[in-house]
Design a protein around this motif. Structure first.
Motif, short mmCIF file in Angstrom:
data_model
loop_
_atom_site.label_atom_id
_atom_site.label_comp_id
_atom_site.label_asym_id
_atom_site.label_seq_id
_atom_site.Cartn_x
_atom_site.Cartn_y
_atom_site.Cartn_z
N ALA A 188 3.31 4.27 -10.89
CA ALA A 188 2.98 3.96 -9.50
C ALA A 188 2.89 2.46 -9.25
N SER A 189 3.33 1.65 -10.22
CA SER A 189 3.38 0.20 -10.00
C SER A 189 4.23 -0.12 -8.79
N GLY A 190 3.67 -0.92 -7.89
CA GLY A 190 4.39 -1.31 -6.69
C GLY A 190 4.39 -0.28 -5.58
N THR A 191 3.84 0.92 -5.85
CA THR A 191 3.86 1.98 -4.85
C THR A 191 2.51 2.66 -4.64
N GLY A 192 1.60 2.55 -5.60
CA GLY A 192 0.32 3.27 -5.51
C GLY A 192 -0.52 2.79 -4.34
N PRO A 193 -1.09 3.71 -3.57
CA PRO A 193 -1.90 3.34 -2.41
C PRO A 193 -3.38 3.17 -2.76
N VAL A 194 -4.05 2.26 -2.07
CA VAL A 194 -5.48 2.04 -2.31
C VAL A 194 -6.11 1.49 -1.04
N LEU A 195 -7.33 1.92 -0.76
CA LEU A 195 -8.06 1.45 0.42
C LEU A 195 -8.94 0.27 0.01
N VAL A 196 -8.66 -0.90 0.59
CA VAL A 196 -9.45 -2.10 0.33
C VAL A 196 -9.70 -2.80 1.65
N ALA A 197 -10.93 -3.20 1.89
CA ALA A 197 -11.31 -3.93 3.10
C ALA A 197 -10.88 -3.19 4.37
N GLY A 198 -11.07 -1.87 4.32
CA GLY A 198 -10.86 -1.07 5.51
C GLY A 198 -9.43 -0.70 5.82
N LYS A 199 -8.48 -1.10 4.98
CA LYS A 199 -7.08 -0.79 5.22
C LYS A 199 -6.42 -0.23 3.95
N ARG A 200 -5.42 0.60 4.16
CA ARG A 200 -4.61 1.05 3.03
C ARG A 200 -3.68 -0.08 2.59
#
Length: 399
Positions: free
Chosen positions: A297-309
């Motif tokens: 998932a390098s370069g593609t994995g999603p994560v929520l940080v500071a209120g945004k995906r």
């Protein structure tokens, strides 16, 4: 929260487990439910999730390995419990003594069960598995009559009770696949052969989670739910969890370990597969492939940080990965959410599965032991002056 959990944690919502069990039972009201807790409850914790499933009405628990079943017994579970993946010389006697149902797919297994039962002086409870088309474990049709006849003879001797006849679908997560009807036909044939041999099993079972959700004709006496118990869909073709009243149980999150400004053209992580397009802020998430985060998932994995995906910037390393925040800001120690039920807009395990080219099962199951499980329970009443209604109350802390 201990020091390890301050880095990262997998919050396991036991109330969601119970809610999922109730929703699954509603889908198969005429059958008993087996909650499958193999692989440490698909990474969620077998003991705690198994206990919650029992509380919501799951009469059976299921594991793959006998060692997994023994761990449940050692933790105090005393209900119906089945384990099915055996190899020659396995601990049959210990399973019999601990009142664990076992599975036999061939004559070698049946012989070992009978010998162990004779040594123990106790009847074994055996489920005979038929290979109806999956091609893994299970007795092939050509050998089924021999196996059922031998099991009936052992039953008459008093060595065992044939408690179940069972099988497993290959493509139930692909609704309409022609193998589904073919396997059901073969299972009915296997049941008829068993009946002709004189066997009267307590339970007949073939339905896994996707069959439980979409194939009522496959429910028989017992349905086995694994991934559905944890609020993850067995496949996008079957539907999303909300379609069936299921809620994801695991929320994976970490505390940002670094936040810094860098100029444009700055390489990020191994191989510099990502280079910042301009001056930006980089945030470091202290989770990596050693924790079970898929490197694919390098370069593609999603994560929520500071209120945004956001999306993983560059390669996922063994212990960490980077997120480019663009023009946004965040603070060291702020929470990054990799996946969860979506209440805060965070991605799902299925989102990570798509990013890595795999399935949701693998995403939750692979989260490693370096990530502590923190058990929460939104059904526990809040203490006076404590958490408000609807918040998750800790029930046993970190494991």
């Amino acid at each position: 929260m201990n020091e390890t959990a301050k880095r990262a944690r997998a919050a396991i919502d036991l109330a969601a487990v119970r809610s999922n069990v109730r929703a699954l039972r509603d889908r198969a009201p005429g059958a008993e439910l087996m909650a499958v807790v193999k692989s440490d409850g698909y990474g969620h914790g077998a003991v705690r999730c198994g206990r919650a499933a029992r509380e919501a009405g799951a009469r059976w628990l299921g594991t793959a390995l006998p060692e997994e079943a023994f761990a449940l017994r050692e933790a105090g579970d005393s209900g119906r419990l089945m384990c099915w993946l055996w190899t020659p010389g396995g601990p049959w006697g210990r399973a019999i003594e601990q009142d664990i149902d076992v599975s036999a797919s061939g004559m070698w297994a049946l012989r070992e069960v009978v010998e162990a039962a004779r040594r123990c002086g106790r009847r074994a409870r055996v489920h005979l598995k038929a290979d109806t088309g999956l091609g893994r474990n299970g007795c092939p049709p050509a050998d089924w009559a021999e196996l059922t006849a031998a099991a009936r003879a052992a039953e008459a001797e008093g060595a065992l009770t044939v408690a179940g006849v069972w099988s497993h679908f290959a493509c139930a997560d692909e609704p309409g696949h022609p193998s589904i009807a073919a396997q059901l036909t073969e299972f009915h044939r296997a049941l008829a052969v068993a009946e002709a041999a004189g066997l009267r099993p307590e339970v007949r079972h073939i339905a896994n989670t996707p069959a439980l959700l979409t194939l009522p004709e496959a429910h028989f006496d017992l349905v086995r739910s694994g991934i559905g118990l944890y609020g993850v869909s067995p496949s996008p073709e079957v539907g999303v969890p909300e379609d069936f009243g299921l809620r994801p149980v695991m929320t994976l999150e970490a505390s940002l370990a670094s936040v810094k400004r860098v100029p444009g053209g700055h390489g990020v992580s191994y191989g510099h597969h990502y280079t910042t397009p301009g001056e930006t802020t980089l945030a470091l998430v202290p989770l990596g492939y050693a924790d079970g985060i898929p490197r694919h998932a390098s370069g593609t994995g999603p994560v929520l940080v500071a209120g945004k995906r956001r999306t993983v910037a560059g390669r996922i390393a063994m212990d960490q990965f980077v997120v480019d925040l663009g023009g946004d800001e965040a603070a060291v120690g702020e929470t990054a959410v990799l996946f969860g039920p979506g209440d805060r807009g965070e991605p799902s395990a299925e989102d990570w599965a798509r990013a890595a080219g795999t399935i949701g099962y693998e995403i939750v199951t692979r989260i490693g032991k370096r990530v502590p499980r923190v058990y929460v329970d939104s059904e526990v009443p809040a203490q006076a002056g404590g958490r408000g209604e609807g918040d998750a109350a800790l029930t046993g802390g970190v494991a």
